[in-house]
Structures are given as C-alpha cells and as structure tokens.
Design a protein around this motif. Structure first.
Motif, mmCIF file in Angstrom:
data_model
loop_
_atom_site.group_PDB
_atom_site.id
_atom_site.type_symbol
_atom_site.label_atom_id
_atom_site.label_comp_id
_atom_site.label_asym_id
_atom_site.label_seq_id
_atom_site.Cartn_x
_atom_site.Cartn_y
_atom_site.Cartn_z
ATOM 1 N N LYS A 1 15.877 -30.403 8.038
ATOM 2 C CA LYS A 1 17.229 -30.538 7.468
ATOM 3 C C LYS A 1 18.307 -30.190 8.501
ATOM 4 O O LYS A 1 19.341 -29.622 8.193
ATOM 5 C CB LYS A 1 17.375 -29.678 6.207
ATOM 6 N N PHE A 2 18.029 -30.562 9.741
ATOM 7 C CA PHE A 2 18.980 -30.366 10.834
ATOM 8 C C PHE A 2 19.677 -31.693 11.091
ATOM 9 O O PHE A 2 19.026 -32.690 11.394
ATOM 10 C CB PHE A 2 18.230 -29.904 12.090
ATOM 11 N N ASN A 3 21.004 -31.716 10.977
ATOM 12 C CA ASN A 3 21.725 -32.981 11.125
ATOM 13 C C ASN A 3 22.824 -32.939 12.184
ATOM 14 O O ASN A 3 23.698 -33.795 12.214
ATOM 15 C CB ASN A 3 22.319 -33.408 9.777
ATOM 16 N N LYS A 4 22.775 -31.940 13.050
ATOM 17 C CA LYS A 4 23.778 -31.831 14.110
ATOM 18 C C LYS A 4 23.415 -32.772 15.253
ATOM 19 O O LYS A 4 22.259 -32.900 15.626
ATOM 20 C CB LYS A 4 23.847 -30.404 14.644
ATOM 21 N N ASN A 5 24.423 -33.405 15.835
ATOM 22 C CA ASN A 5 24.172 -34.321 16.938
ATOM 23 C C ASN A 5 24.283 -33.613 18.286
ATOM 24 O O ASN A 5 24.946 -32.581 18.410
ATOM 25 C CB ASN A 5 25.154 -35.488 16.891
ATOM 26 N N PHE A 6 23.654 -34.167 19.290
ATOM 27 C CA PHE A 6 23.752 -33.648 20.647
ATOM 28 C C PHE A 6 23.471 -34.792 21.616
ATOM 29 O O PHE A 6 22.916 -35.828 21.243
ATOM 30 C CB PHE A 6 22.788 -32.479 20.879
ATOM 31 N N THR A 7 23.890 -34.602 22.863
ATOM 32 C CA THR A 7 23.808 -35.653 23.873
ATOM 33 C C THR A 7 22.375 -35.836 24.365
ATOM 34 O O THR A 7 21.669 -34.860 24.637
ATOM 35 C CB THR A 7 24.711 -35.305 25.062
ATOM 36 N N VAL A 8 21.974 -37.097 24.486
ATOM 37 C CA VAL A 8 20.653 -37.414 25.027
ATOM 38 C C VAL A 8 20.772 -38.555 26.034
ATOM 39 O O VAL A 8 21.678 -39.381 25.970
ATOM 40 C CB VAL A 8 19.652 -37.825 23.921
ATOM 41 N N ILE A 9 19.821 -38.574 26.970
ATOM 42 C CA ILE A 9 19.649 -39.685 27.892
ATOM 43 C C ILE A 9 18.329 -40.347 27.514
ATOM 44 O O ILE A 9 17.297 -39.672 27.413
ATOM 45 C CB ILE A 9 19.580 -39.207 29.356
ATOM 46 N N PHE A 10 18.350 -41.656 27.295
ATOM 47 C CA PHE A 10 17.122 -42.329 26.889
ATOM 48 C C PHE A 10 17.115 -43.765 27.393
ATOM 49 O O PHE A 10 18.114 -44.273 27.905
ATOM 50 C CB PHE A 10 16.975 -42.307 25.358
ATOM 51 N N SER A 11 15.967 -44.415 27.242
ATOM 52 C CA SER A 11 15.843 -45.830 27.573
ATOM 53 C C SER A 11 15.029 -46.529 26.501
ATOM 54 O O SER A 11 13.921 -46.097 26.183
ATOM 55 C CB SER A 11 15.161 -46.012 28.927
ATOM 56 N N PRO A 12 15.562 -47.613 25.942
ATOM 57 C CA PRO A 12 14.809 -48.376 24.951
ATOM 58 C C PRO A 12 13.830 -49.370 25.575
ATOM 59 O O PRO A 12 13.171 -50.134 24.856
ATOM 60 C CB PRO A 12 15.911 -49.108 24.183
ATOM 61 N N GLU A 13 13.722 -49.359 26.912
ATOM 62 C CA GLU A 13 12.812 -50.281 27.579
ATOM 63 C C GLU A 13 11.380 -50.062 27.088
ATOM 64 O O GLU A 13 10.912 -48.927 26.979
ATOM 65 C CB GLU A 13 12.860 -50.076 29.094
ATOM 66 N N GLU A 14 10.684 -51.139 26.814
ATOM 67 C CA GLU A 14 9.308 -51.043 26.367
ATOM 68 C C GLU A 14 8.427 -50.511 27.503
ATOM 69 O O GLU A 14 8.531 -50.962 28.641
ATOM 70 C CB GLU A 14 8.801 -52.416 25.934
ATOM 71 N N PRO A 15 7.565 -49.524 27.222
ATOM 72 C CA PRO A 15 6.690 -48.981 28.270
ATOM 73 C C PRO A 15 5.870 -50.072 28.951
ATOM 74 O O PRO A 15 5.376 -50.995 28.304
ATOM 75 C CB PRO A 15 5.794 -48.006 27.504
ATOM 76 N N LYS A 16 5.729 -49.947 30.268
ATOM 77 C CA LYS A 16 5.030 -50.957 31.071
ATOM 78 C C LYS A 16 3.550 -50.649 31.288
ATOM 79 O O LYS A 16 2.834 -51.471 31.856
ATOM 80 C CB LYS A 16 5.725 -51.103 32.429
ATOM 81 N N CYS A 17 3.099 -49.483 30.873
ATOM 82 C CA CYS A 17 1.684 -49.131 30.990
ATOM 83 C C CYS A 17 1.314 -48.207 29.844
ATOM 84 O O CYS A 17 2.191 -47.616 29.201
ATOM 85 C CB CYS A 17 1.388 -48.471 32.341
ATOM 86 N N LYS A 18 0.024 -48.083 29.582
ATOM 87 C CA LYS A 18 -0.434 -47.246 28.481
ATOM 88 C C LYS A 18 -0.638 -45.800 28.902
ATOM 89 O O LYS A 18 -0.373 -44.877 28.134
ATOM 90 C CB LYS A 18 -1.737 -47.808 27.905
#
Length: 205
Positions: free
Chosen positions: A162-179
């Motif tokens: 039940k935590f709804n506070k936002n915070f800054t993130v760095i991410f990439s939606p790129e599909e992983p290229k290896c398993k």
C-alpha cells in the motif's frame, strides 16, 4: 562556467550516497566527481573479477581487490562503507544527512526498502543488463515505467505494501537480447550518467 558560481557551490556542498558501484554506480560516481560533487559516499562489499572488465570502472587489472578501496584511490576524498546491503541494513542506516540517495544495487528487496524509507531523495536504477540500445534509456517515476520486468516486480510489491509514493527511476523498455547474463557498457554506463544528470538537477533545484 556552465552552472554559474552559486549553483556550482551547491554541487560542491551536496552530500550524495551511492549504493552499489558496479556497471551503473561506478559511472554515476565518475560523473558526479567530475562535475564538482565532493561529498560522495559509496557502499559496496564486492571484489573485482575478470567478468567486470566489460562495464565497471576500476576493474581492469584489479581482480580480487575491493571495489570501494580501488575507487577510493581513483577518486580521492570520497567516503567508503564496505557493507553487504540487505533490508535490515537499509532500515537501520541513517540516510537523513544525504541530499541524494542513488540506488545502483542488484537486490530487489533492498530497492523496495529504500523506496519506502527515502523515496523523496531517491534515484533508482532498474534493469540495464541484456540491452544494447542506449537511445532507449528513459527517466521517469516508478509507477510510469513500462517494459521492464524488474520495475514491474517492484511496482507490484509496493502496491501490496500500500505504498503509492513516486520516485525517480532510470529504466529501459528495450526487450532483453539474451536469456542469461550479459551487459553492454554503453547501456549500463548510460544509466549511470543519466542518474548523475538527474542528481545534479535535483541538487540545483
């Protein structure tokens, strides 16, 4: 010349802690240090091995040596805490003195605990491995992430709590290229540089 005298003084006085100084955290450290931030504390417990050569500053030629001790020689004046991070350590550690908390660690439970404890000054790195496209890196907030399995897991756990506070993130939606394992410094380092940029903007604002 770029920041102006008063803003540069803010950078010099800022207190930043970096949790994890691997492929992402070491580049965040390098960027902050070169930009005038001097009160930097790094936390890690690991040693270098040859598999770190592809992405971690300080790794080449230093197999078996402590990451934080090696980096302390490369960046004189930084503070070091040699510590394996877990949820209980996060709960007990005093983050109050720091202006910015950078999460570049690998442990999901630690990331969730950090979000709960210091979301207001947190910048979190999400999944940077298995990707090759620097241009896909995004800066957002945790509840606006997409296409990242680690982000989804963290969102779900925070919702359960039940935590709804936002915070800054760095991410990439790129599909992983290896398993299996695999990292590319243009992306992991890019995450670290993006974190540095966000940290500097927060300090100056």
């Amino acid at each position: 010349m770029l920041f102006g005298e008063e803003d540069f003084k803010k950078l010099q006085k800022a207190k930043v802690i970096i949790l994890g100084v691997g492929g992402v955290g070491s580049f965040a450290l390098d960027c902050l240090y070169r930009s005038g931030v001097r009160d930097i504390t790094i936390v890690d417990y690991d040693t270098y091995d040859i598999t770190n050569y592809n992405r971690q500053i300080g790794s080449i030629g230093n197999e078996g040596k402590s990451k934080i001790k090696t980096l302390a020689t490369l960046y004189p004046g930084i503070k070091t805490i040699e510590q394996k991070m877990d949820s209980s350590w996060v709960r007990e550690f005093d983050f109050e003195p720091y202006d910015i908390v950078i999460d570049a660690c690998d442990t999901t439970a630690v990331k969730i605990e950090l979000a709960k404890k210091c979301y207001k000054k947190l910048i979190m790195s999400l999944g940077s491995a298995k990707r090759i496209d620097f241009s896909k890196i995004e800066v957002s907030t945790i509840f606006k992430t997409h296409g990242d399995a680690l982000a989804r897991k963290i969102r779900n756990e925070l919702k359960k709590a039940k935590f709804n506070k936002n915070f800054t993130v760095i991410f990439s939606p790129e599909e992983p290229k290896c398993k299996d394992k695999g990292s590319f410094v243009a992306v992991t380092g890019g995450f670290g540089l993006a974190i540095c940029s966000e940290a500097i903007k927060k300090i100056l604002s």
